[in-house]
Design a protein around this motif. Sequence first.
Motif, PDB file in Angstrom:
ATOM      1  N   LEU A 174     120.526   1.111  93.108  1.00 49.14           N
ATOM      2  CA  LEU A 174     119.546   2.154  93.426  1.00 49.14           C
ATOM      3  C   LEU A 174     119.694   2.535  94.894  1.00 49.14           C
ATOM      4  O   LEU A 174     119.243   1.815  95.775  1.00 49.14           O
ATOM      5  N   ASP A 175     120.348   3.663  95.167  1.00 50.54           N
ATOM      6  CA  ASP A 175     120.532   4.070  96.558  1.00 50.54           C
ATOM      7  C   ASP A 175     119.501   5.129  96.943  1.00 50.54           C
ATOM      8  O   ASP A 175     118.720   5.611  96.113  1.00 50.54           O
ATOM      9  N   LEU A 176     119.520   5.520  98.209  1.00 51.99           N
ATOM     10  CA  LEU A 176     118.534   6.464  98.730  1.00 51.99           C
ATOM     11  C   LEU A 176     118.644   7.818  98.051  1.00 51.99           C
ATOM     12  O   LEU A 176     117.637   8.488  97.816  1.00 51.99           O
ATOM     13  N   LEU A 199     119.630  11.546  87.051  1.00 56.91           N
ATOM     14  CA  LEU A 199     118.501  11.220  86.191  1.00 56.91           C
ATOM     15  C   LEU A 199     118.914  10.185  85.146  1.00 56.91           C
ATOM     16  O   LEU A 199     118.145   9.268  84.826  1.00 56.91           O
ATOM     17  N   THR A 200     120.117  10.308  84.627  1.00 54.09           N
ATOM     18  CA  THR A 200     120.612   9.326  83.663  1.00 54.09           C
ATOM     19  C   THR A 200     120.674   7.934  84.295  1.00 54.09           C
ATOM     20  O   THR A 200     120.280   6.940  83.680  1.00 54.09           O
ATOM     21  N   ARG A 201     121.167   7.866  85.515  1.00 57.11           N
ATOM     22  CA  ARG A 201     121.226   6.573  86.220  1.00 57.11           C
ATOM     23  C   ARG A 201     119.832   6.019  86.484  1.00 57.11           C
ATOM     24  O   ARG A 201     119.594   4.806  86.351  1.00 57.11           O
ATOM     25  N   LEU A 202     118.903   6.880  86.839  1.00 58.54           N
ATOM     26  CA  LEU A 202     117.524   6.442  87.083  1.00 58.54           C
ATOM     27  C   LEU A 202     116.896   5.896  85.810  1.00 58.54           C
ATOM     28  O   LEU A 202     116.184   4.874  85.832  1.00 58.54           O
ATOM     29  N   ARG A 203     117.147   6.558  84.698  1.00 57.46           N
ATOM     30  CA  ARG A 203     116.615   6.086  83.417  1.00 57.46           C
ATOM     31  C   ARG A 203     117.150   4.709  83.079  1.00 57.46           C
ATOM     32  O   ARG A 203     116.417   3.836  82.606  1.00 57.46           O
ATOM     33  N   GLY A 204     118.432   4.508  83.336  1.00 61.76           N
ATOM     34  CA  GLY A 204     119.019   3.202  83.056  1.00 61.76           C
ATOM     35  C   GLY A 204     118.462   2.126  83.965  1.00 61.76           C
ATOM     36  O   GLY A 204     118.215   0.996  83.523  1.00 61.76           O
ATOM     37  N   TYR A 205     118.241   2.468  85.213  1.00 64.68           N
ATOM     38  CA  TYR A 205     117.743   1.477  86.162  1.00 64.68           C
ATOM     39  C   TYR A 205     116.318   1.052  85.837  1.00 64.68           C
ATOM     40  O   TYR A 205     115.991  -0.133  85.840  1.00 64.68           O
TER      41      TYR A 205
END
Length: 307
Positions: free
Chosen positions: A7-9, A42-48
Motif C-alpha cells: 500500500l503506497d502513497l 482500485l483493483t489493487r485497493l480492493r485486494g488489499y
Amino acid sequence: MKEIKGLDLNLLKALDALLDECNVTRAATRLGITQPAMSGMLTRLRGYFGDPLFVRAQRGIVPTPRALELAAPLKQVISDIGVLIQPLHFDPSTSQLAFTLAATDYALSTIAAPFLSALKRHAPQIRIALVPVDDQQVQAQLERGDIDLALITPESAPPDLHCRTLFDEHYVCVLRAGHPVMQQGTPLTVDQFCALDHALVSYSGGSFHGVTDEALQALGKQRQVTLSVKSFLVLPDILRASDMIAILPSRLVQGAEGLEVFPPPLEVPGFTKIAVWHERRHRDTAHRWLRELLFRQYDSSKGAAEE
C-alpha cells in the motif's frame, strides 16, 4: 497486522480521490492519470482491503460501508504525510507555493488589498487564487484541498473546522452625495427611510428581503425594495447614479467618493467574518505562516489563538 508494503502513497491518494469524486474518470483527472490506471489502482485497493470499496450506481460509483469507515482516517494519514515530507524550514521570501482563498466579493474587496500588500512584501513569489465562496461546498472543498482557507460568517461555518475571528462588521446607510434627503439637515427618520427607493444584495439571487427588512418588521414597518443584486461591489456605482438608498457593510464604502454614509435610523444587526480551514492544513508550516500574515491585518484578531 497486515503488511503495508503493498500500500503506497499513490494508492492512498487514489482512494481519497475516489471517495471525494465517486467517479473513476473524475478521480483520474484529478490525479492526472488515465482512467485505466485509476481502475487498476482500485483493483489493487480492493485486494488489499478485502472489500469492493465501491459499487456501480446510476451515476458513478457508491462507496461501501468499509470505504466510508476509511474516509476520515485516510485524510488524516495523507495530511500527516504531507507534514512529514515538507521542509522543516519554510522561507516565504523564496517560496513559490500556491494557495487558494475563498470568500464573498465583499470580503475579498475588504481583505484582499491589505493582505496581498503584506504578502508581496514578505513572499513576492507566492501565488494566491481568490475564488468565490460557496457555503454549501466549503467543507468538501477544504477536505479535498480545492481551497486552503475560506472567509465566511460563523452561522455558515461547517462543524469540525479550525477557525479564527477576523473582524466584526456593522451596516451603514449609503446614498449619493447631493441626494435630496440630505438637504433637510436633520437625521433620517424610520418613516422617511422606508419611503425611499431601496436596493439590497441577495447572494442567493432574486430575493427582495434581507436583515434590514427583518429589523423593520419588528417595528411594524416595511420598506420598498426595487433592486436586488448578487454582488456588493456593483451597488456603490448604482447609488452614485440614482436616488436609491442601500444598507451596506461599513468597510465596503469607507472612504468611497461621491457617497453619503451615515448610521441607519434603526438598529440593523451586523455580522462577524471568520477564517476557517481544515485539519489537513492545520499543522502545515507554510499554511500557518500564511494564516498568521492574514490575521495580523486585523486588530480584533491580535492575541487570539487558533482554535
